[in-house]
Design a protein around this motif. Structure first.
Motif, PDB file in Angstrom:
ATOM      1  N   ALA A 137       6.296   4.302 -12.778  1.00  0.00           N
ATOM      2  CA  ALA A 137       4.830   4.543 -13.516  1.00  0.00           C
ATOM      3  C   ALA A 137       3.715   4.224 -12.820  1.00  0.00           C
ATOM      4  O   ALA A 137       2.843   3.696 -13.479  1.00  0.00           O
ATOM      5  N   VAL A 138       3.568   4.418 -11.498  1.00  0.00           N
ATOM      6  CA  VAL A 138       2.688   4.101 -10.620  1.00  0.00           C
ATOM      7  C   VAL A 138       2.371   2.657 -10.531  1.00  0.00           C
ATOM      8  O   VAL A 138       1.167   2.277 -11.101  1.00  0.00           O
ATOM      9  N   CYS A 139       3.269   1.960 -10.502  1.00  0.00           N
ATOM     10  CA  CYS A 139       3.198   0.347 -10.691  1.00  0.00           C
ATOM     11  C   CYS A 139       3.772  -0.550  -9.586  1.00  0.00           C
ATOM     12  O   CYS A 139       3.308  -1.488  -9.426  1.00  0.00           O
ATOM     13  N   SER A 140       4.891   0.147  -9.301  1.00  0.00           N
ATOM     14  CA  SER A 140       5.779  -0.726  -8.127  1.00  0.00           C
ATOM     15  C   SER A 140       5.166  -0.516  -6.797  1.00  0.00           C
ATOM     16  O   SER A 140       5.740   0.063  -5.740  1.00  0.00           O
ATOM     17  N   ASN A 141       3.975  -0.991  -6.702  1.00  0.00           N
ATOM     18  CA  ASN A 141       3.211  -0.832  -5.537  1.00  0.00           C
ATOM     19  C   ASN A 141       3.848  -1.302  -4.074  1.00  0.00           C
ATOM     20  O   ASN A 141       3.611  -0.846  -2.965  1.00  0.00           O
ATOM     21  N   LEU A 142       4.648  -2.468  -4.178  1.00  0.00           N
ATOM     22  CA  LEU A 142       5.054  -3.145  -3.069  1.00  0.00           C
ATOM     23  C   LEU A 142       6.557  -2.875  -2.800  1.00  0.00           C
ATOM     24  O   LEU A 142       7.094  -3.229  -2.028  1.00  0.00           O
ATOM     25  N   GLY A 143       7.075  -1.767  -3.472  1.00  0.00           N
ATOM     26  CA  GLY A 143       8.290  -1.297  -3.480  1.00  0.00           C
ATOM     27  C   GLY A 143       9.084  -2.395  -4.114  1.00  0.00           C
ATOM     28  O   GLY A 143       9.071  -3.141  -4.852  1.00  0.00           O
ATOM     29  N   TYR A 144      10.577  -2.509  -3.480  1.00  0.00           N
ATOM     30  CA  TYR A 144      11.662  -3.273  -3.978  1.00  0.00           C
ATOM     31  C   TYR A 144      12.173  -4.463  -3.264  1.00  0.00           C
ATOM     32  O   TYR A 144      12.979  -5.144  -3.810  1.00  0.00           O
ATOM     33  N   THR A 145      11.659  -4.741  -2.022  1.00  0.00           N
ATOM     34  CA  THR A 145      12.184  -5.853  -1.245  1.00  0.00           C
ATOM     35  C   THR A 145      10.564  -6.410  -1.212  1.00  0.00           C
ATOM     36  O   THR A 145       9.726  -6.343  -0.429  1.00  0.00           O
ATOM     37  N   LEU A 146      10.617  -7.478  -2.382  1.00  0.00           N
ATOM     38  CA  LEU A 146       9.439  -8.168  -2.412  1.00  0.00           C
ATOM     39  C   LEU A 146       9.328  -9.284  -1.380  1.00  0.00           C
ATOM     40  O   LEU A 146      10.362  -9.850  -1.046  1.00  0.00           O
ATOM     41  N   PRO A 147       7.962  -9.564  -0.914  1.00  0.00           N
ATOM     42  CA  PRO A 147       7.823 -10.786  -0.190  1.00  0.00           C
ATOM     43  C   PRO A 147       8.449 -12.143  -0.659  1.00  0.00           C
ATOM     44  O   PRO A 147       8.082 -12.301  -1.873  1.00  0.00           O
TER      45      PRO A 147
END
Length: 493
Positions: free
Chosen positions: A102-112
């Motif tokens: 929903a235009v929200c997971s801006n850093l994708g799915y491999t979070l730092p």
């Protein structure tokens, strides 16, 4: 006038206000509301151990949807995990997330790792403090960080859990600060799903709530859907839009209007950028009539458009209130922000804001947001967006030129939208209408080509995670290009 004397058999009636005899209803439809409390054995299995059949069964029995009809839950893919800019379903299919959900997971799915470790550490050390009962270091740090990176004197910070809540807080803040009640919003807008934020919304989702909340006035966007404003040039049309708004303010009564609340760049309504000079004109109207200006940055805040916030594209404009969510934590935890200017913050030194939530300023959510914002700054995520913007823009233009079903496109930063048309140039469907058969075919082709994302015909959004690579971006546009071949044919081109 005379009355006959009462007979000896007459009843005695007293003058008074006695209650009427009445028996309360007796409960007849009863249920056993105190069964033995036991944990079903399937809930002792580790996460990931349920079969697809178990998941589908539980979804069918117990899950409700919100913005979609309930039956749609049976066809939504079961997402098992994510990696980079990709999502995977339980059957092993790999999807490029083409709208950051929903235009929200801006850093994708491999979070730092620092975001994960900071969030985990906060949960271990201090999982919760009620905001009015104690202060925490993470709340002080996040408030200080936002104060330092926001322009002007936007320094008063409230941290709710959702964008809707942040906008609720903004409305209450504006009304209490000004002593006025009305709020002006745009028709092509979305501000949330709670009572005030939903009434502030301009699109069809407002109707679903009954449209009963008083005090909200709708204005036309500078780019209406089915007509053009008068004027031979963009400058003249912008002046017309501002004149319309000012006349509406005048006729509603400037002394009754607390707030003009708008998305700095309209998101769900189609990535609508205001024309040059328009936002400056809105700010000037607010200044003239002593009305607060609120920029809703829930969708575009934290880098989506190539600036930290969308309003920073409009030279000289500082809103009185800014709200944000989504990208503040890359959607890893529910988190939002409502920031206001110094003079408004100071006005609440001797009185309460009048809005609150148990989970506002939640330390775990703030820890996640704090590290997310630091990562965005230290790792030049916004520079990455700006470096890819020409590639993004060129791909949007090329696809629009290649497909007759595309009437036009808009893009800024890593945020784009295609408008779809019929062969006669008309609009194929409105947002509130059930998905047209042509878009059903397009949606299948979209999925078959390995894309997943929001579907809001006649607008087709493009908003991949901000960390997407050049190669992944071009691959995503190639996939959409193939899916649009299906839409061209389905619409009769």
């Amino acid at each position: 006038m005379s009355f006959p004397a009462a007979s000896s058999a007459s009843r005695v009636v007293v003058r008074g206000s006695k209650s009427w005899p009445h028996k309360a209803p007796i409960l007849t439809k009863t249920f056993d509301n105190n069964p033995p409390l036991t944990l079903p054995p399937e809930h002792d299995l580790p996460m990931g151990a349920w079969s697809s059949e178990q998941i589908r069964g539980a979804v069918g029995d117990s899950v409700m949807l919100t913005w979609m009809p309930g039956k749609a839950r049976h066809n939504i893919p079961i997402i098992s995990h994510g990696e980079g800019v990709y999502l995977f379903d339980e059957e092993g299919n790999k999807y490029l997330d083409w709208t950051s959900q929903a235009v929200c997971s801006n850093l994708g799915y491999t979070l730092p790792e620092q975001i994960i470790s900071a969030t985990t550490r906060q949960m271990e050390e201090l999982p919760f403090v009620y905001g009015g009962m104690g202060m925490t270091e993470i709340r002080a740090r996040l408030s200080s960080l936002m104060n330092s990176i926001l322009p002007g004197d936007l320094q008063g910070m409230v941290f709710p859990s959702t964008g809707s809540e942040a906008n609720e807080a903004a409305i209450v803040m504006a009304r209490r600060f000004t002593g006025k009640f009305k709020v002006i919003n745009w028709y092509r807008s979305y501000h949330g799903g709670t009572a005030n934020s939903k009434q502030a919304t301009g699109d069809f989702r407002r109707w679903q709530g009954g449209d009963f909340v008083p005090g909200f006035i709708k204005a036309f966007n500078p780019y209406p859907l089915f007509f053009d404003l008068a004027g031979d040039t963009e400058v003249e049309r912008t002046e017309m839009a501002l004149n319309m708004l000012e006349e509406q303010v005048f006729n509603e009564g400037p002394d009754t209007i607390a707030l003009i609340q708008l998305e700095s760049i309209v998101g769900t309504g189609g990535v609508i950028l205001p024309p040059e000079g328009y936002m400056q004109g809105v700010r000037a109207i607010c200044d003239k009539y002593d009305i607060l200006l609120h920029c809703d940055e829930v969708m575009v805040g934290f880098g989506r458009t190539g600036k930290l916030f969308g309003f920073q594209h409009f030279e000289g404009v500082i809103p009185d209130i800014v709200t944000a969510a989504k990208g503040i934590s890359s959607a890893a935890v529910p988190m939002s922000m409502c920031a206001t200017r110094k003079h408004i913050m100071e006005a609440f030194e001797e009185r309460p804001l009048g809005w609150g939530s148990t989970y506002a300023s939640h330390p775990v959510a703030m820890a996640c947001a704090y590290e997310t914002i630091k990562h965005i700054i230290k790792n030049d995520v916004i520079d990455h967006v700006n470096n890819l913007e020409p590639v993004f823009e060129n791909a949007m233009k090329t696809i629009a030129e290649n497909h007759p079903c595309i009437k036009q496109y808009r893009s800024i930063g890593m945020f784009g939208c295609f408008d779809v048309q019929l062969p006669n140039g008309s609009n194929p469907q409105l947002h509130h209408e059930a998905l047209d058969e042509a878009f059903v075919k397009y949606k299948k082709a979209y999925s078959d080509n390995g894309l997943i994302g929001l579907m809001r015909p006649p607008q087709l959004h493009v908003a991949p995670p901000l960390v997407i690579s050049n190669e992944e971006l071009l691959d995503g546009f190639d996939r959409q290009d193939r899916a649009l071949d299906v839409l061209d044919e389905a619409l009769g081109f």
